[in-house]
Design a protein around this motif. Structure first.
Motif, PDB file in Angstrom:
ATOM      1  N   LYS A  90       0.146  -4.044  -8.965  1.00 33.52           N
ATOM      2  CA  LYS A  90       1.579  -4.340  -9.086  1.00 33.52           C
ATOM      3  C   LYS A  90       1.865  -5.545  -9.976  1.00 33.52           C
ATOM      4  O   LYS A  90       2.979  -6.081  -9.957  1.00 33.52           O
ATOM      5  CB  LYS A  90       2.174  -4.542  -7.693  1.00 33.52           C
ATOM      6  CG  LYS A  90       2.167  -3.241  -6.898  1.00 33.52           C
ATOM      7  CD  LYS A  90       2.694  -3.368  -5.498  1.00 33.52           C
ATOM      8  CE  LYS A  90       2.539  -2.049  -4.759  1.00 33.52           C
ATOM      9  NZ  LYS A  90       2.769  -2.129  -3.337  1.00 33.52           N
TER      10      LYS A  90
ATOM     11  N   ASN B  34      -3.903   2.590   5.332  1.00 30.26           N
ATOM     12  CA  ASN B  34      -2.491   2.747   4.967  1.00 30.26           C
ATOM     13  C   ASN B  34      -1.958   4.129   5.338  1.00 30.26           C
ATOM     14  O   ASN B  34      -0.816   4.251   5.787  1.00 30.26           O
ATOM     15  CB  ASN B  34      -2.283   2.479   3.470  1.00 30.26           C
ATOM     16  CG  ASN B  34      -2.152   0.994   3.170  1.00 30.26           C
ATOM     17  OD1 ASN B  34      -1.898   0.187   4.065  1.00 30.26           O
ATOM     18  ND2 ASN B  34      -2.328   0.624   1.921  1.00 30.26           N
TER      19      ASN B  34
ATOM     20  N   TYR C 210      -6.276  -6.656  -3.216  1.00 31.48           N
ATOM     21  CA  TYR C 210      -5.105  -7.535  -3.214  1.00 31.48           C
ATOM     22  C   TYR C 210      -5.468  -8.897  -3.786  1.00 31.48           C
ATOM     23  O   TYR C 210      -6.610  -9.346  -3.632  1.00 31.48           O
ATOM     24  CB  TYR C 210      -4.610  -7.763  -1.780  1.00 31.48           C
ATOM     25  CG  TYR C 210      -4.382  -6.484  -1.010  1.00 31.48           C
ATOM     26  CD1 TYR C 210      -3.423  -5.574  -1.433  1.00 31.48           C
ATOM     27  CD2 TYR C 210      -5.121  -6.193   0.126  1.00 31.48           C
ATOM     28  CE1 TYR C 210      -3.198  -4.407  -0.728  1.00 31.48           C
ATOM     29  CE2 TYR C 210      -4.907  -5.027   0.849  1.00 31.48           C
ATOM     30  CZ  TYR C 210      -3.946  -4.138   0.410  1.00 31.48           C
ATOM     31  OH  TYR C 210      -3.727  -2.975   1.103  1.00 31.48           O
TER      32      TYR C 210
ATOM     33  N   ASN D 106      -3.962   6.620  -1.333  1.00 29.46           N
ATOM     34  CA  ASN D 106      -4.007   5.367  -0.593  1.00 29.46           C
ATOM     35  C   ASN D 106      -5.274   5.313   0.245  1.00 29.46           C
ATOM     36  O   ASN D 106      -6.048   6.270   0.284  1.00 29.46           O
ATOM     37  CB  ASN D 106      -2.751   5.143   0.254  1.00 29.46           C
ATOM     38  CG  ASN D 106      -2.144   3.769  -0.027  1.00 29.46           C
ATOM     39  OD1 ASN D 106      -2.844   2.765   0.123  1.00 29.46           O
ATOM     40  ND2 ASN D 106      -0.903   3.729  -0.463  1.00 29.46           N
TER      41      ASN D 106
ATOM     42  N   VAL E 211       3.688  -5.834   2.443  1.00 27.13           N
ATOM     43  CA  VAL E 211       4.354  -4.529   2.600  1.00 27.13           C
ATOM     44  C   VAL E 211       3.673  -3.590   3.595  1.00 27.13           C
ATOM     45  O   VAL E 211       4.204  -2.512   3.885  1.00 27.13           O
ATOM     46  CB  VAL E 211       4.504  -3.806   1.228  1.00 27.13           C
ATOM     47  CG1 VAL E 211       5.320  -4.652   0.264  1.00 27.13           C
ATOM     48  CG2 VAL E 211       3.147  -3.458   0.608  1.00 27.13           C
ATOM     49  N   VAL E 212       2.503  -3.982   4.115  1.00 25.14           N
ATOM     50  CA  VAL E 212       1.779  -3.058   4.997  1.00 25.14           C
ATOM     51  C   VAL E 212       1.949  -3.442   6.474  1.00 25.14           C
ATOM     52  O   VAL E 212       2.562  -4.458   6.808  1.00 25.14           O
ATOM     53  CB  VAL E 212       0.270  -2.982   4.632  1.00 25.14           C
ATOM     54  CG1 VAL E 212       0.090  -2.442   3.217  1.00 25.14           C
ATOM     55  CG2 VAL E 212      -0.412  -4.330   4.798  1.00 25.14           C
TER      56      VAL E 212
ATOM     57  N   SER F  42      -1.028  -5.679  -4.016  1.00 30.07           N
ATOM     58  CA  SER F  42      -2.167  -5.033  -4.650  1.00 30.07           C
ATOM     59  C   SER F  42      -2.092  -5.410  -6.127  1.00 30.07           C
ATOM     60  O   SER F  42      -1.004  -5.570  -6.692  1.00 30.07           O
ATOM     61  CB  SER F  42      -2.108  -3.523  -4.444  1.00 30.07           C
ATOM     62  OG  SER F  42      -1.169  -2.950  -5.312  1.00 30.07           O
TER      63      SER F  42
ATOM     64  N   PHE G 123       6.238   1.061  -1.759  1.00 31.24           N
ATOM     65  CA  PHE G 123       5.425   1.519  -0.629  1.00 31.24           C
ATOM     66  C   PHE G 123       6.288   1.929   0.562  1.00 31.24           C
ATOM     67  O   PHE G 123       6.024   2.923   1.236  1.00 31.24           O
ATOM     68  CB  PHE G 123       4.473   0.381  -0.244  1.00 31.24           C
ATOM     69  CG  PHE G 123       3.454   0.743   0.800  1.00 31.24           C
ATOM     70  CD1 PHE G 123       2.498   1.717   0.563  1.00 31.24           C
ATOM     71  CD2 PHE G 123       3.431   0.079   2.023  1.00 31.24           C
ATOM     72  CE1 PHE G 123       1.540   2.039   1.518  1.00 31.24           C
ATOM     73  CE2 PHE G 123       2.486   0.388   2.979  1.00 31.24           C
ATOM     74  CZ  PHE G 123       1.532   1.364   2.734  1.00 31.24           C
TER      75      PHE G 123
ATOM     76  N   LEU H  35      -8.666  -0.253  -3.889  1.00 30.90           N
ATOM     77  CA  LEU H  35      -7.417  -0.992  -3.624  1.00 30.90           C
ATOM     78  C   LEU H  35      -7.752  -2.426  -3.225  1.00 30.90           C
ATOM     79  O   LEU H  35      -8.392  -2.664  -2.195  1.00 30.90           O
ATOM     80  CB  LEU H  35      -6.615  -0.306  -2.511  1.00 30.90           C
ATOM     81  CG  LEU H  35      -5.325  -1.003  -2.062  1.00 30.90           C
ATOM     82  CD1 LEU H  35      -4.354  -1.240  -3.220  1.00 30.90           C
ATOM     83  CD2 LEU H  35      -4.616  -0.215  -0.963  1.00 30.90           C
TER      84      LEU H  35
ATOM     85  N   ASN I 245      -9.308  -3.744   0.401  1.00 31.21           N
ATOM     86  CA  ASN I 245      -8.858  -2.686   1.317  1.00 31.21           C
ATOM     87  C   ASN I 245      -9.513  -1.345   0.996  1.00 31.21           C
ATOM     88  O   ASN I 245      -8.895  -0.287   1.170  1.00 31.21           O
ATOM     89  CB  ASN I 245      -7.324  -2.560   1.339  1.00 31.21           C
ATOM     90  CG  ASN I 245      -6.850  -1.635   2.465  1.00 31.21           C
ATOM     91  OD1 ASN I 245      -7.622  -1.278   3.352  1.00 31.21           O
ATOM     92  ND2 ASN I 245      -5.610  -1.219   2.415  1.00 31.21           N
TER      93      ASN I 245
ATOM     94  N   ARG J 148       2.972  10.072  -6.094  1.00 31.26           N
ATOM     95  CA  ARG J 148       3.475   8.693  -6.000  1.00 31.26           C
ATOM     96  C   ARG J 148       2.332   7.736  -6.353  1.00 31.26           C
ATOM     97  O   ARG J 148       1.220   7.863  -5.832  1.00 31.26           O
ATOM     98  CB  ARG J 148       3.951   8.407  -4.576  1.00 31.26           C
ATOM     99  CG  ARG J 148       4.498   6.980  -4.401  1.00 31.26           C
ATOM    100  CD  ARG J 148       3.434   5.988  -3.945  1.00 31.26           C
ATOM    101  NE  ARG J 148       3.895   4.619  -3.958  1.00 31.26           N
ATOM    102  CZ  ARG J 148       3.183   3.581  -3.547  1.00 31.26           C
ATOM    103  NH1 ARG J 148       1.966   3.763  -3.071  1.00 31.26           N
ATOM    104  NH2 ARG J 148       3.677   2.369  -3.614  1.00 31.26           N
TER     105      ARG J 148
ATOM    106  N   LYS K 123      -5.122  -6.131   5.442  1.00 30.49           N
ATOM    107  CA  LYS K 123      -4.247  -7.195   4.915  1.00 30.49           C
ATOM    108  C   LYS K 123      -3.380  -7.780   6.016  1.00 30.49           C
ATOM    109  O   LYS K 123      -3.197  -8.997   6.096  1.00 30.49           O
ATOM    110  CB  LYS K 123      -3.377  -6.644   3.785  1.00 30.49           C
ATOM    111  CG  LYS K 123      -2.350  -7.635   3.274  1.00 30.49           C
ATOM    112  CD  LYS K 123      -1.812  -7.306   1.893  1.00 30.49           C
ATOM    113  CE  LYS K 123      -1.002  -6.039   1.802  1.00 30.49           C
ATOM    114  NZ  LYS K 123      -0.536  -5.782   0.433  1.00 30.49           N
TER     115      LYS K 123
ATOM    116  N   ASP L 221       8.110  -4.050  -2.808  1.00 29.57           N
ATOM    117  CA  ASP L 221       7.068  -4.366  -3.794  1.00 29.57           C
ATOM    118  C   ASP L 221       7.468  -5.337  -4.920  1.00 29.57           C
ATOM    119  O   ASP L 221       6.929  -6.429  -5.027  1.00 29.57           O
ATOM    120  CB  ASP L 221       6.579  -3.084  -4.473  1.00 29.57           C
ATOM    121  CG  ASP L 221       6.033  -2.084  -3.464  1.00 29.57           C
ATOM    122  OD1 ASP L 221       6.319  -2.217  -2.273  1.00 29.57           O
ATOM    123  OD2 ASP L 221       5.322  -1.158  -3.881  1.00 29.57           O
TER     124      ASP L 221
ATOM    125  N   SER M 181       1.550   3.327  -7.122  1.00 26.12           N
ATOM    126  CA  SER M 181       2.143   2.052  -6.707  1.00 26.12           C
ATOM    127  C   SER M 181       2.578   1.177  -7.871  1.00 26.12           C
ATOM    128  O   SER M 181       3.322   0.222  -7.681  1.00 26.12           O
ATOM    129  CB  SER M 181       1.174   1.299  -5.812  1.00 26.12           C
ATOM    130  OG  SER M 181       0.071   0.869  -6.576  1.00 26.12           O
TER     131      SER M 181
END
Ligand code: LMR
Length: 333
Positions: free
Chosen positions: A93, A213, A236, A209, A33-34, A90, A192, A234, A146, A169, A40, A72, A171
């Motif tokens: 999630k 990001n 992954y 974040n 998603v980034v 991440s 995201f 953060l 990250n 917000r 990442k 996500d 995640s």
């Protein structure tokens, strides 16, 4: 003709998705998603480069950055269905998968620094967590770093009371939900890819974040104040569809494992600098004001968020907390 069709259908049924021998080359869809220009993003491209090189082109890795294939939650469902083969979400999630234990990694100020984080994940807790995915048809290959979260809004967030009533917000992690509630904020889960617009239009007031990001999604352009709080980490997990991965020819798997090990070392070796550089670029842009907490302010945040640790037991369970406490040599309630 009919016979031929039936035979083709049978092959399609029996070949999917474990048997990849017939495919030439074998395609690995790697969705994330980034942006490409993040730890990442660069890690995924490094894996592609090495995987294609080590398998002499027998494997082709298609990288889909920036939620271009799935958002996500959808990407995890797609992995289970076999429509993508590899992801690096991440660990915040993983709850929809029923693997809430990963959320323990989101506890505020759990890891002292990146080195401590890295060492912890290479220890027993990293493997223990991956076992939680097996029954979901997912295998964990590696942890990618990250760095640490900053936090932002259109007002300075310096003291815990500054969070009162603002919509943040998050995640996906219930631990993040909890520590923001501890300071009076109203957390909201959002994909995201939707964050920039939500910040811009005021659907949410703030977010958390990492610098890489913020920079690549331009969050800093729609947030007047960022606190470089580094209050949570953060990370992954690179994950694959188990049926696909276990169905690969052993000689191919060997090369892919090697490519993943090297891509992991590479990603984890650049994460800190990528984020430091991104923070400098954010500063240089002049589009937001950066704030740093004094030791007293940091202590006030830690105290205000402490109830999350007690609450976490009921959410992630004692076992993972004990494993982390042992690994990090800390006391956790
Ligand atoms: C987020 O949704 O904020 C992060 O998980 C994005 C990412 O993958 O770095």
């Amino acid at each position: 003709m009919r016979k031929w069709l039936l035979a083709a259908a049978a092959i399609a049924v029996f070949a999917a998705p474990g048997t990849v021998l017939a495919q030439n080359p074998i395609i690995i869809k790697f969705s994330h998603v980034v942006a490409n220009d993040t730890p990442k993003g660069k890690g995924a491209l490094k894996f592609k480069e090495l995987a294609e090189k080590y398998t002499n082109g027998k494997v082709k890795v298609e990288v889909y950055p920036n939620s271009s294939l799935f958002k996500d939650k959808e990407e995890i469902e797609a992995l289970q269905l076999g429509s993508v083969q590899m992801l690096a979400p991440s660990t915040a999630k993983f709850a929809p998968l029923g693997a809430k234990e990963f959320e323990a990694l989101d506890l505020p100020w759990l890891f002292k620094d990146d080195a401590t984080y890295d060492k912890a994940m290479k220890g027993p807790v990293g493997k223990w967590l991956f076992q939680k995915l097996e029954s979901k048809g997912i295998s964990g290959l590696a942890y990618w770093d990250n760095g640490f979260h900053m936090v932002s809004a259109n007002r300075p967030l310096i003291n815990p009371a500054d969070f009162q009533g603002i919509k943040m917000r998050i995640s996906g992690s219930k631990i993040a939900d909890r520590y923001f509630r501890d300071v009076g904020a109203i957390p909201q889960i959002m994909a995201f890819s939707e964050v920039y617009q939500a910040l811009q239009t005021g659907v949410v007031d703030g977010c958390e974040n990492t610098p890489s990001n913020y920079l690549t999604q331009k969050f800093h352009e729609v947030q007047k104040h960022i606190t470089v709080s580094y209050h949570a980490h953060l990370q992954y997990a690179v994950i694959v569809n188990s049926k696909f991965w276990n169905g690969l020819p052993p000689e191919i798997r060997k090369e892919l494992d090697k490519a993943m090990a090297e891509a992991t070392d590479y990603t984890n070796s650049i994460a800190q600098k990528e984020n430091a550089d991104a923070l400098e670029a954010i500063k240089a842009s002049g589009k937001t004001t950066l704030h740093y907490l004094t030791p007293e302010q940091k202590l006030a945040w830690q105290k205000a968020m402490q109830p999350t640790y007690t609450w976490a037991k009921g959410r992630v369970g004692q076992e993972v907390l004990d494993l982390l406490a042992k690994e990090l040599d800390i006391k956790m309630n």
